[in-house]
Design a protein around this motif. Sequence first.
Motif, mmCIF file in Angstrom:
data_model
loop_
_atom_site.group_PDB
_atom_site.id
_atom_site.type_symbol
_atom_site.label_atom_id
_atom_site.label_comp_id
_atom_site.label_asym_id
_atom_site.label_seq_id
_atom_site.Cartn_x
_atom_site.Cartn_y
_atom_site.Cartn_z
ATOM 1 N N ILE A 150 1.366 12.466 -94.993
ATOM 2 C CA ILE A 150 2.323 12.492 -96.063
ATOM 3 C C ILE A 150 3.353 11.844 -95.582
ATOM 4 O O ILE A 150 3.994 11.602 -94.517
ATOM 5 N N GLN A 183 7.252 20.615 -96.739
ATOM 6 C CA GLN A 183 5.777 20.271 -97.223
ATOM 7 C C GLN A 183 5.005 21.368 -97.091
ATOM 8 O O GLN A 183 5.170 22.554 -96.516
ATOM 9 N N SER A 184 3.799 21.380 -97.837
ATOM 10 C CA SER A 184 2.809 22.605 -97.896
ATOM 11 C C SER A 184 2.294 22.967 -96.652
ATOM 12 O O SER A 184 1.604 22.297 -95.938
ATOM 13 N N SER A 244 -4.578 19.958 -91.989
ATOM 14 C CA SER A 244 -4.598 18.657 -91.666
ATOM 15 C C SER A 244 -4.402 18.481 -90.348
ATOM 16 O O SER A 244 -4.621 17.115 -89.628
ATOM 17 N N THR A 300 0.165 24.986 -96.296
ATOM 18 C CA THR A 300 -1.498 24.795 -96.186
ATOM 19 C C THR A 300 -2.101 23.452 -95.766
ATOM 20 O O THR A 300 -2.856 23.407 -94.990
ATOM 21 N N TRP A 301 -1.276 22.412 -96.311
ATOM 22 C CA TRP A 301 -1.662 21.272 -96.151
ATOM 23 C C TRP A 301 -1.436 20.879 -94.478
ATOM 24 O O TRP A 301 -2.343 20.357 -93.966
ATOM 25 N N ARG A 302 -0.504 21.388 -94.096
ATOM 26 C CA ARG A 302 -0.194 21.274 -92.496
ATOM 27 C C ARG A 302 -1.189 21.851 -91.759
ATOM 28 O O ARG A 302 -1.462 21.226 -90.736
ATOM 29 N N THR A 309 0.437 19.649 -87.259
ATOM 30 C CA THR A 309 1.015 18.400 -87.665
ATOM 31 C C THR A 309 2.228 18.148 -86.909
ATOM 32 O O THR A 309 3.054 18.982 -86.579
#
Length: 136
Positions: A53, A92-93, A100, A95-97, A107
């Motif tokens: 991101i 930031q999300s 990823s 879930t994304w962290r 992250t």
Amino acid sequence: MPLYEPIETGVRLNALASDLLSIRWETNAISADFILPDDDEHVLRISLDGPCIVRLLDEMALSTEKDDTPDKGLVANNFAYRLEGARFACSQSETWREVSAPVGQSTTHYRFVTGWACMDVLSGAIPSFSIAAKGS
């Protein structure tokens, strides 16, 4: 309060005189070129091979983020940092962290600051630094 940890790039760079020249986005990778003020033929290239991101903004806008001051660990004329506790990463999300990040890790928020621009990157990848021919 954000905590800055300077990163050694292995390249001498006058960060205040540099600027972001270009950014290339690929599937699950980015690379960005920054001006080397004393070298018209080369750039400092940062590459991250993984989902990212990215936020690009003028340094003036960065300095007005009220939640991100005071800045502990910030070093005058330093270019690259690992950052903890800054608004950009925290917003930031989750879930994304988690998805990823490398297994068993998280992250990382990286910040690259010049006299004119700032590039924030949230990624599970580790940045690599190299000198490249301008335009390559």
